[in-house]
Design an enzyme around this catalytic site. Structure first.
Site, PDB file in Angstrom:
ATOM      1  N   SER A  36     -30.979 -12.041 -23.531  1.00  0.00           N
ATOM      2  CA  SER A  36     -31.419 -13.398 -23.425  1.00  0.00           C
ATOM      3  C   SER A  36     -32.878 -13.594 -23.259  1.00  0.00           C
ATOM      4  O   SER A  36     -33.591 -13.221 -22.200  1.00  0.00           O
ATOM      5  CB  SER A  36     -30.474 -14.151 -22.483  1.00  0.00           C
ATOM      6  OG  SER A  36     -29.381 -14.495 -22.868  1.00  0.00           O
ATOM      7  N   HIS A  67     -30.565 -16.182 -28.438  1.00  0.00           N
ATOM      8  CA  HIS A  67     -30.519 -15.218 -28.898  1.00  0.00           C
ATOM      9  C   HIS A  67     -30.911 -15.166 -30.469  1.00  0.00           C
ATOM     10  O   HIS A  67     -30.021 -15.785 -31.118  1.00  0.00           O
ATOM     11  CB  HIS A  67     -28.845 -14.311 -28.896  1.00  0.00           C
ATOM     12  CG  HIS A  67     -28.756 -13.616 -27.585  1.00  0.00           C
ATOM     13  ND1 HIS A  67     -28.687 -12.474 -27.214  1.00  0.00           N
ATOM     14  CD2 HIS A  67     -28.564 -14.206 -26.308  1.00  0.00           C
ATOM     15  CE1 HIS A  67     -28.563 -11.964 -26.036  1.00  0.00           C
ATOM     16  NE2 HIS A  67     -28.461 -13.131 -25.352  1.00  0.00           N
ATOM     17  N   HIS A  89     -21.491 -10.836 -26.888  1.00  0.00           N
ATOM     18  CA  HIS A  89     -20.883 -10.522 -25.826  1.00  0.00           C
ATOM     19  C   HIS A  89     -19.376 -10.689 -25.706  1.00  0.00           C
ATOM     20  O   HIS A  89     -18.813 -11.202 -26.591  1.00  0.00           O
ATOM     21  CB  HIS A  89     -21.563 -11.631 -24.690  1.00  0.00           C
ATOM     22  CG  HIS A  89     -23.107 -11.824 -24.639  1.00  0.00           C
ATOM     23  ND1 HIS A  89     -23.582 -12.502 -25.613  1.00  0.00           N
ATOM     24  CD2 HIS A  89     -23.777 -11.238 -23.768  1.00  0.00           C
ATOM     25  CE1 HIS A  89     -25.109 -12.366 -25.245  1.00  0.00           C
ATOM     26  NE2 HIS A  89     -24.966 -11.470 -23.989  1.00  0.00           N
ATOM     27  N   TYR A  91     -17.562 -12.381 -23.548  1.00  0.00           N
ATOM     28  CA  TYR A  91     -17.311 -13.868 -23.135  1.00  0.00           C
ATOM     29  C   TYR A  91     -17.304 -14.611 -24.485  1.00  0.00           C
ATOM     30  O   TYR A  91     -16.542 -15.574 -24.316  1.00  0.00           O
ATOM     31  CB  TYR A  91     -18.158 -14.287 -22.031  1.00  0.00           C
ATOM     32  CG  TYR A  91     -19.591 -14.428 -22.329  1.00  0.00           C
ATOM     33  CD1 TYR A  91     -19.906 -15.376 -23.144  1.00  0.00           C
ATOM     34  CD2 TYR A  91     -20.470 -13.789 -21.767  1.00  0.00           C
ATOM     35  CE1 TYR A  91     -21.343 -15.702 -23.599  1.00  0.00           C
ATOM     36  CE2 TYR A  91     -21.832 -13.974 -21.953  1.00  0.00           C
ATOM     37  CZ  TYR A  91     -22.358 -14.688 -23.060  1.00  0.00           C
ATOM     38  OH  TYR A  91     -23.512 -14.954 -23.181  1.00  0.00           O
ATOM     39  N   GLU A  92     -17.913 -14.212 -25.370  1.00  0.00           N
ATOM     40  CA  GLU A  92     -17.812 -14.957 -26.852  1.00  0.00           C
ATOM     41  C   GLU A  92     -16.431 -15.030 -27.411  1.00  0.00           C
ATOM     42  O   GLU A  92     -16.256 -15.671 -28.421  1.00  0.00           O
ATOM     43  CB  GLU A  92     -19.056 -14.640 -27.585  1.00  0.00           C
ATOM     44  CG  GLU A  92     -20.408 -14.874 -27.117  1.00  0.00           C
ATOM     45  CD  GLU A  92     -21.625 -14.518 -28.009  1.00  0.00           C
ATOM     46  OE1 GLU A  92     -21.699 -15.192 -29.031  1.00  0.00           O
ATOM     47  OE2 GLU A  92     -21.822 -13.217 -27.807  1.00  0.00           O
ATOM     48  N   ALA A 119     -31.016 -10.308 -19.117  1.00  0.00           N
ATOM     49  CA  ALA A 119     -31.224 -11.184 -18.237  1.00  0.00           C
ATOM     50  C   ALA A 119     -30.394 -11.014 -17.071  1.00  0.00           C
ATOM     51  O   ALA A 119     -28.905 -10.999 -17.584  1.00  0.00           O
ATOM     52  CB  ALA A 119     -31.229 -12.735 -18.750  1.00  0.00           C
ATOM     53  N   MET A 217     -23.552 -10.019 -17.689  1.00  0.00           N
ATOM     54  CA  MET A 217     -22.511 -10.037 -18.424  1.00  0.00           C
ATOM     55  C   MET A 217     -22.465  -9.333 -19.627  1.00  0.00           C
ATOM     56  O   MET A 217     -21.803  -9.726 -20.698  1.00  0.00           O
ATOM     57  CB  MET A 217     -22.122 -11.637 -18.667  1.00  0.00           C
ATOM     58  CG  MET A 217     -22.114 -12.757 -17.658  1.00  0.00           C
ATOM     59  SD  MET A 217     -22.241 -14.288 -18.245  1.00  0.00           S
ATOM     60  CE  MET A 217     -22.428 -15.208 -16.772  1.00  0.00           C
ATOM     61  N   SER A 218     -23.467  -8.320 -19.605  1.00  0.00           N
ATOM     62  CA  SER A 218     -23.721  -7.528 -20.789  1.00  0.00           C
ATOM     63  C   SER A 218     -23.912  -6.114 -20.462  1.00  0.00           C
ATOM     64  O   SER A 218     -23.637  -5.591 -19.434  1.00  0.00           O
ATOM     65  CB  SER A 218     -24.652  -8.219 -21.671  1.00  0.00           C
ATOM     66  OG  SER A 218     -25.873  -7.935 -21.098  1.00  0.00           O
ATOM     67  N   ASN A 241     -32.935 -15.161 -12.128  1.00  0.00           N
ATOM     68  CA  ASN A 241     -32.678 -16.239 -11.084  1.00  0.00           C
ATOM     69  C   ASN A 241     -31.942 -15.527 -10.005  1.00  0.00           C
ATOM     70  O   ASN A 241     -31.556 -14.409  -9.920  1.00  0.00           O
ATOM     71  CB  ASN A 241     -31.670 -17.221 -11.733  1.00  0.00           C
ATOM     72  CG  ASN A 241     -30.240 -16.615 -12.329  1.00  0.00           C
ATOM     73  OD1 ASN A 241     -30.355 -15.835 -13.394  1.00  0.00           O
ATOM     74  ND2 ASN A 241     -29.124 -16.284 -11.363  1.00  0.00           N
ATOM     75  N   HIS A 253     -28.393 -21.534 -18.073  1.00  0.00           N
ATOM     76  CA  HIS A 253     -28.847 -20.873 -18.860  1.00  0.00           C
ATOM     77  C   HIS A 253     -30.348 -21.321 -19.269  1.00  0.00           C
ATOM     78  O   HIS A 253     -30.865 -20.233 -19.504  1.00  0.00           O
ATOM     79  CB  HIS A 253     -27.939 -21.016 -20.186  1.00  0.00           C
ATOM     80  CG  HIS A 253     -28.464 -19.720 -21.347  1.00  0.00           C
ATOM     81  ND1 HIS A 253     -28.241 -18.693 -21.001  1.00  0.00           N
ATOM     82  CD2 HIS A 253     -28.970 -20.112 -22.355  1.00  0.00           C
ATOM     83  CE1 HIS A 253     -28.589 -17.881 -22.157  1.00  0.00           C
ATOM     84  NE2 HIS A 253     -29.089 -18.875 -22.730  1.00  0.00           N
TER      85      HIS A 253
HETATM   86  N1  HPA Z   1     -25.047 -14.091 -13.269  1.00  0.00           N
HETATM   87  C1  HPA Z   1     -24.549 -13.496 -14.381  1.00  0.00           C
HETATM   88  N2  HPA Z   1     -25.198 -13.297 -15.321  1.00  0.00           N
HETATM   89  C2  HPA Z   1     -26.508 -13.712 -15.408  1.00  0.00           C
HETATM   90  C3  HPA Z   1     -27.114 -14.334 -14.381  1.00  0.00           C
HETATM   91  C4  HPA Z   1     -26.430 -14.339 -13.195  1.00  0.00           C
HETATM   92  O1  HPA Z   1     -26.786 -15.090 -11.979  1.00  0.00           O
HETATM   93  N3  HPA Z   1     -28.569 -14.629 -14.455  1.00  0.00           N
HETATM   94  C5  HPA Z   1     -28.595 -14.068 -16.015  1.00  0.00           C
HETATM   95  N4  HPA Z   1     -27.467 -13.525 -16.340  1.00  0.00           N
END
Ligand code: HPA
Length: 282
Positions: A36, A67, A89, A91-92, A119, A217-218, A241, A253
């Site tokens: 990302s 993406h 992903h 989750y998609e 990310a 998540m990847s 973050n 996001h």
């Molecule tokens: N959690 C999960 N996935 C992420 C995060 C997060 O805080 N930041 C970027 N991808």
């Protein structure tokens, strides 16, 4: 079992080779997967050919903002590289074998090394947004594994070893590339969650207790599929973050994309120096 997958991979690779104008002996040394907001690296390649995922047979397209969804072929310091700009992903809603199809294509194209990027949220207290973290190991908490089902014997063994999933030699190259390019590089454990909701503060405390330094998540399904296929792998997280409950801000996001944008220049510098070193592997 496995022949059908191999046939599909060969069909995809034939299209890639044709579009890139590669001869029979041409192959990339290095593969790269850009997460990302980290896609700009691909545009720095020389002799770039970019193929939208939608133009590649059997490829899953990505729906995530930030993406691009392109396979980019080009050279870096005269090394041939194949870059997935964006990824599918879990989750998609994609099946796991669709999620890892892109990296299996990199392996089938002949990449001996793949560098993955993502990310991630910072779980370790000292990881502020903008930190780059070399992944030393992972926790697979997605509840899924891309190798579930009959084993594709033509690709790799039933029970692959993940003791050194993140290649020690590639990691040494990353540290040296970071030192050379004056980019600070931390190291830590990446916890993979299914998403797409961000974690709760209780989950983040749990993850920290389990030894996680970052959460995302990847990446983990791709690492597993690549190690299964015998490809050497390393990965970097861009901490975009503080993880849930560690700050007063609401996770979004947009924040992830904004931070990725801010570290873009140093991220690209590090990646270029690293890929060049890996390409020089004897
Ligand atoms: N959690 C999960 N996935 C992420 C995060 C997060 O805080 N930041 C970027 N991808």
């Amino acid at each position: 079992m496995g022949d059908d997958l191999i046939t599909r991979l060969d069909e995809t690779c034939a299209v890639v080779r044709e579009k890139a104008g590669w001869g029979a002996d041409d192959k990339p040394t290095d593969g790269v997967v850009l997460g990302s907001g980290l896609g700009a690296f691909a545009d720095t390649l020389d002799d770039l050919t970019a193929i939208p995922f939608g133009d590649l047979p059997h490829f899953a397209t990505t729906t995530v903002h930030g993406h691009s969804g392109r396979l980019c072929l080009g050279t870096l310091a005269s090394h041939r590289v194949a870059v997935l700009q964006g990824r599918a992903h879990v989750y998609e809603g994609h099946e796991l074998d669709r999620v890892v199809y892109g990296v299996r294509t990199l392996a089938r194209l002949g990449c001996s090394f793949v560098v993955l990027t993502n990310a991630a949220g910072g779980v370790r207290h000292t990881f502020n947004p903008g930190t780059l973290m070399l992944i030393s190991d992972h926790l697979n908490l997605m509840g899924q594994n891309p190798l579930v089902g009959p084993n594709h014997e033509a690709l790799g063994p039933r029970f692959p070893d993940l003791t050194r999933a993140y290649d020690p030699w590639m990691n040494t190259q990353a540290r040296e590339a970071a030192a050379d390019s004056a980019v600070r590089l931390e190291e830590g454990v990446y916890a993979a969650m299914l998403g797409p909701s961000y974690e709760t503060p209780a989950e983040i405390r749990m993850l920290r207790g389990m030894g996680a330094d970052a959460v995302g998540m990847s990446t983990v399904p791709e690492v597993i599929a690549l190690r299964h296929a015998g490809v050497r792998v390393a990965a970097i997280s861009c901490i975009t973050n503080l993880a849930a409950g560690m700050s007063t801000s609401v996770l979004s996001h947009d924040e992830v994309a904004d931070t990725a944008k801010q570290v873009e220049a140093s991220f690209i510098k590090l990646l270029q120096a690293w890929i060049e070193r890996i390409g020089n592997h004897p």
